[in-house]
Design a protein around this motif. Structure first.
Motif, PDB file in Angstrom:
ATOM      1  N   ARG A  83      20.544  65.830 -17.453  1.00  0.00           N
ATOM      2  CA  ARG A  83      19.520  65.204 -18.379  1.00  0.00           C
ATOM      3  C   ARG A  83      19.663  63.753 -18.392  1.00  0.00           C
ATOM      4  N   ARG A  84      20.966  63.209 -18.362  1.00  0.00           N
ATOM      5  CA  ARG A  84      21.330  61.915 -18.325  1.00  0.00           C
ATOM      6  C   ARG A  84      20.867  61.020 -17.018  1.00  0.00           C
ATOM      7  N   LEU A  85      21.138  61.757 -16.177  1.00  0.00           N
ATOM      8  CA  LEU A  85      20.683  61.242 -14.779  1.00  0.00           C
ATOM      9  C   LEU A  85      18.973  61.003 -14.576  1.00  0.00           C
ATOM     10  N   ARG A  86      18.333  62.062 -15.239  1.00  0.00           N
ATOM     11  CA  ARG A  86      16.800  61.941 -15.261  1.00  0.00           C
ATOM     12  C   ARG A  86      16.346  61.100 -16.094  1.00  0.00           C
ATOM     13  N   ALA A  87      17.128  60.733 -17.370  1.00  0.00           N
ATOM     14  CA  ALA A  87      16.671  59.606 -18.332  1.00  0.00           C
ATOM     15  C   ALA A  87      16.947  58.216 -17.676  1.00  0.00           C
ATOM     16  N   PHE A  88      18.123  58.168 -16.736  1.00  0.00           N
ATOM     17  CA  PHE A  88      18.494  57.022 -16.135  1.00  0.00           C
ATOM     18  C   PHE A  88      17.378  56.326 -15.216  1.00  0.00           C
ATOM     19  N   VAL A  89      17.108  57.615 -14.243  1.00  0.00           N
ATOM     20  CA  VAL A  89      15.896  57.266 -13.190  1.00  0.00           C
ATOM     21  C   VAL A  89      14.596  56.662 -13.921  1.00  0.00           C
ATOM     22  N   ASP A  90      14.254  57.284 -14.984  1.00  0.00           N
ATOM     23  CA  ASP A  90      13.011  56.857 -15.814  1.00  0.00           C
ATOM     24  C   ASP A  90      13.098  55.456 -16.434  1.00  0.00           C
ATOM     25  N   TRP A  91      14.455  55.175 -16.766  1.00  0.00           N
ATOM     26  CA  TRP A  91      14.387  53.783 -17.494  1.00  0.00           C
ATOM     27  C   TRP A  91      14.596  53.008 -16.279  1.00  0.00           C
ATOM     28  N   GLN A  92      15.615  53.010 -15.289  1.00  0.00           N
ATOM     29  CA  GLN A  92      15.784  52.018 -14.104  1.00  0.00           C
ATOM     30  C   GLN A  92      14.410  51.848 -13.290  1.00  0.00           C
ATOM     31  N   TYR A  93      13.739  52.878 -13.168  1.00  0.00           N
ATOM     32  CA  TYR A  93      12.368  52.882 -12.234  1.00  0.00           C
ATOM     33  C   TYR A  93      11.523  52.183 -13.100  1.00  0.00           C
ATOM     34  N   PHE A  94      11.155  52.111 -14.278  1.00  0.00           N
ATOM     35  CA  PHE A  94      10.508  51.292 -15.228  1.00  0.00           C
ATOM     36  C   PHE A  94      10.978  49.727 -15.348  1.00  0.00           C
ATOM     37  N   PHE A  95      12.435  49.629 -15.414  1.00  0.00           N
ATOM     38  CA  PHE A  95      12.856  48.112 -15.321  1.00  0.00           C
ATOM     39  C   PHE A  95      12.726  47.519 -13.882  1.00  0.00           C
ATOM     40  N   CYS A  96      12.594  48.255 -12.974  1.00  0.00           N
ATOM     41  CA  CYS A  96      12.377  47.754 -11.558  1.00  0.00           C
ATOM     42  C   CYS A  96      10.669  47.752 -11.237  1.00  0.00           C
ATOM     43  N   PHE A  97       9.953  47.646 -12.460  1.00  0.00           N
ATOM     44  CA  PHE A  97       8.674  47.532 -12.214  1.00  0.00           C
ATOM     45  C   PHE A  97       8.022  48.592 -11.457  1.00  0.00           C
ATOM     46  N   ARG A  98       8.508  49.833 -11.491  1.00  0.00           N
ATOM     47  CA  ARG A  98       7.923  50.997 -10.949  1.00  0.00           C
ATOM     48  C   ARG A  98       7.715  50.896  -9.346  1.00  0.00           C
ATOM     49  N   GLY A  99       8.484  49.985  -8.461  1.00  0.00           N
ATOM     50  CA  GLY A  99       8.483  49.642  -7.285  1.00  0.00           C
ATOM     51  C   GLY A  99       7.215  48.989  -6.730  1.00  0.00           C
ATOM     52  N   LEU A 100       6.332  48.506  -7.705  1.00  0.00           N
ATOM     53  CA  LEU A 100       5.147  47.839  -7.425  1.00  0.00           C
ATOM     54  C   LEU A 100       5.132  46.639  -6.630  1.00  0.00           C
ATOM     55  N   VAL A 101       6.187  45.796  -7.005  1.00  0.00           N
ATOM     56  CA  VAL A 101       6.451  44.454  -6.295  1.00  0.00           C
ATOM     57  C   VAL A 101       6.478  44.724  -4.829  1.00  0.00           C
ATOM     58  N   PRO A 102       5.809  43.937  -3.780  1.00  0.00           N
ATOM     59  CA  PRO A 102       5.672  44.192  -2.561  1.00  0.00           C
ATOM     60  C   PRO A 102       7.040  43.782  -1.886  1.00  0.00           C
ATOM     61  N   GLY A 103       7.781  44.718  -0.914  1.00  0.00           N
ATOM     62  CA  GLY A 103       9.162  44.621  -0.486  1.00  0.00           C
ATOM     63  C   GLY A 103      10.152  45.166  -1.238  1.00  0.00           C
ATOM     64  N   SER A 104       9.865  45.807  -2.449  1.00  0.00           N
ATOM     65  CA  SER A 104      11.030  46.331  -3.189  1.00  0.00           C
ATOM     66  C   SER A 104      11.899  47.227  -2.526  1.00  0.00           C
ATOM     67  N   LEU A 105      11.196  47.906  -1.870  1.00  0.00           N
ATOM     68  CA  LEU A 105      12.112  48.938  -1.041  1.00  0.00           C
ATOM     69  C   LEU A 105      12.439  48.716   0.329  1.00  0.00           C
ATOM     70  N   LYS A 106      11.711  47.951   1.119  1.00  0.00           N
ATOM     71  CA  LYS A 106      12.050  47.705   2.655  1.00  0.00           C
ATOM     72  C   LYS A 106      12.665  46.464   2.961  1.00  0.00           C
ATOM     73  N   ASP A 107      12.647  45.462   2.248  1.00  0.00           N
ATOM     74  CA  ASP A 107      13.159  44.054   2.370  1.00  0.00           C
ATOM     75  C   ASP A 107      14.522  43.903   1.478  1.00  0.00           C
ATOM     76  N   GLU A 108      15.454  43.916   2.219  1.00  0.00           N
ATOM     77  CA  GLU A 108      16.735  43.667   1.281  1.00  0.00           C
ATOM     78  C   GLU A 108      16.864  42.281   0.638  1.00  0.00           C
ATOM     79  N   GLU A 109      16.017  41.417   1.349  1.00  0.00           N
ATOM     80  CA  GLU A 109      16.084  39.969   0.587  1.00  0.00           C
ATOM     81  C   GLU A 109      15.325  40.005  -0.783  1.00  0.00           C
ATOM     82  N   SER A 110      14.686  41.073  -1.111  1.00  0.00           N
ATOM     83  CA  SER A 110      13.589  41.001  -2.232  1.00  0.00           C
ATOM     84  C   SER A 110      14.458  41.082  -3.557  1.00  0.00           C
ATOM     85  N   PRO A 111      14.135  40.412  -4.442  1.00  0.00           N
ATOM     86  CA  PRO A 111      14.846  40.382  -5.698  1.00  0.00           C
ATOM     87  C   PRO A 111      14.710  41.690  -6.602  1.00  0.00           C
TER      88      PRO A 111
END
Length: 220
Positions: A83-111
């Protein structure tokens, strides 16, 4: 029509990103001095350690994230750790703009790459924890096997980046590296475009409010 569909898709993406931007900025302003921000955990300050995730593993988990969260949400016997891991994922995913910023996943230089590592590492930890639940273990085992095969096929453990050795914790939320945005063209273009859209919308709204109302001339 293709043109209308393309415009609608672009508008939908912009709306989702603007929504994530405004909410995340609101949270960021309240704790702008810290890069890693304590979320309080269980009230004692102690969180659940989350193992590191290589760049290759991150890509595999991202491809399976929707399925992992869906399986977790269908389980009826989640333990406290899950339950705590599930809550963490939701919170962290939201805080990371839900992965919508280009390069978030594939570009290690992305902020946004480090915070993407965080929510995906949490997702992998959640999947492994689901093996301890009292729900549908057959469904969980099938998904664990699928993810494992994907990892092998993609040599995921061998694809590294600068955040591949970093471990995380449910008591800490990792924010984007805002100071690196100006030096990362895709991120800078994204936020510059959003600022333009927001500014344009505000300008149009003000223009409509201040425009004179035309009506019939008074009778002579």
């Amino acid at each position: 029509m293709p043109g209308i569909s393309a415009r609608s898709g672009g508008a939908g993406f912009a709306c989702r990103l603007i929504g994530a931007l405004l909410l995340a900025v609101l949270l960021f302003v309240t704790s702008a001095d810290a890069h890693r921000q304590s979320s309080g955990g269980d009230g004692s300050g102690a969180g659940i350690p989350i193992p590191n995730l290589t760049h290759g593993q991150m890509a595999v988990i991202a491809d399976n994230m929707t399925a992992i969260l869906a399986v977790a949400d269908r389980q009826t016997g989640l333990d406290e750790t899950a339950r705590r891991l599930r809550a963490f994922v939701d919170w962290q995913y939201f805080f990371c703009f839900r992965g919508l910023v280009p390069g978030s996943l594939k570009d290690e230089e992305s902020p946004f790459n480090e915070c993407s590592h965080a929510y995906l590492a949490g997702t992998q930890a959640l999947l492994l924890e689901l093996r301890q639940t009292r729900g549908d273990r057959a469904e969980v085992r099938a998904l664990v096997d699928k993810v494992g095969l994907d990892m092998i096929r993609n040599n995921a453990a061998l694809v590294l980046c600068r955040f591949s050795s970093e471990a995380f914790n449910t008591a800490d939320v990792v924010s984007p590296r805002w100071s690196e945005v100006p030096a990362h063209p895709p991120s800078l273009a994204t936020f510059g475009g959003l600022a333009f859209l927001i500014g344009g919308a505000l300008w149009l709204g003000l223009r409509r409010r201040t425009a004179p109302v035309s009506g019939p001339l008074p009778a002579g």
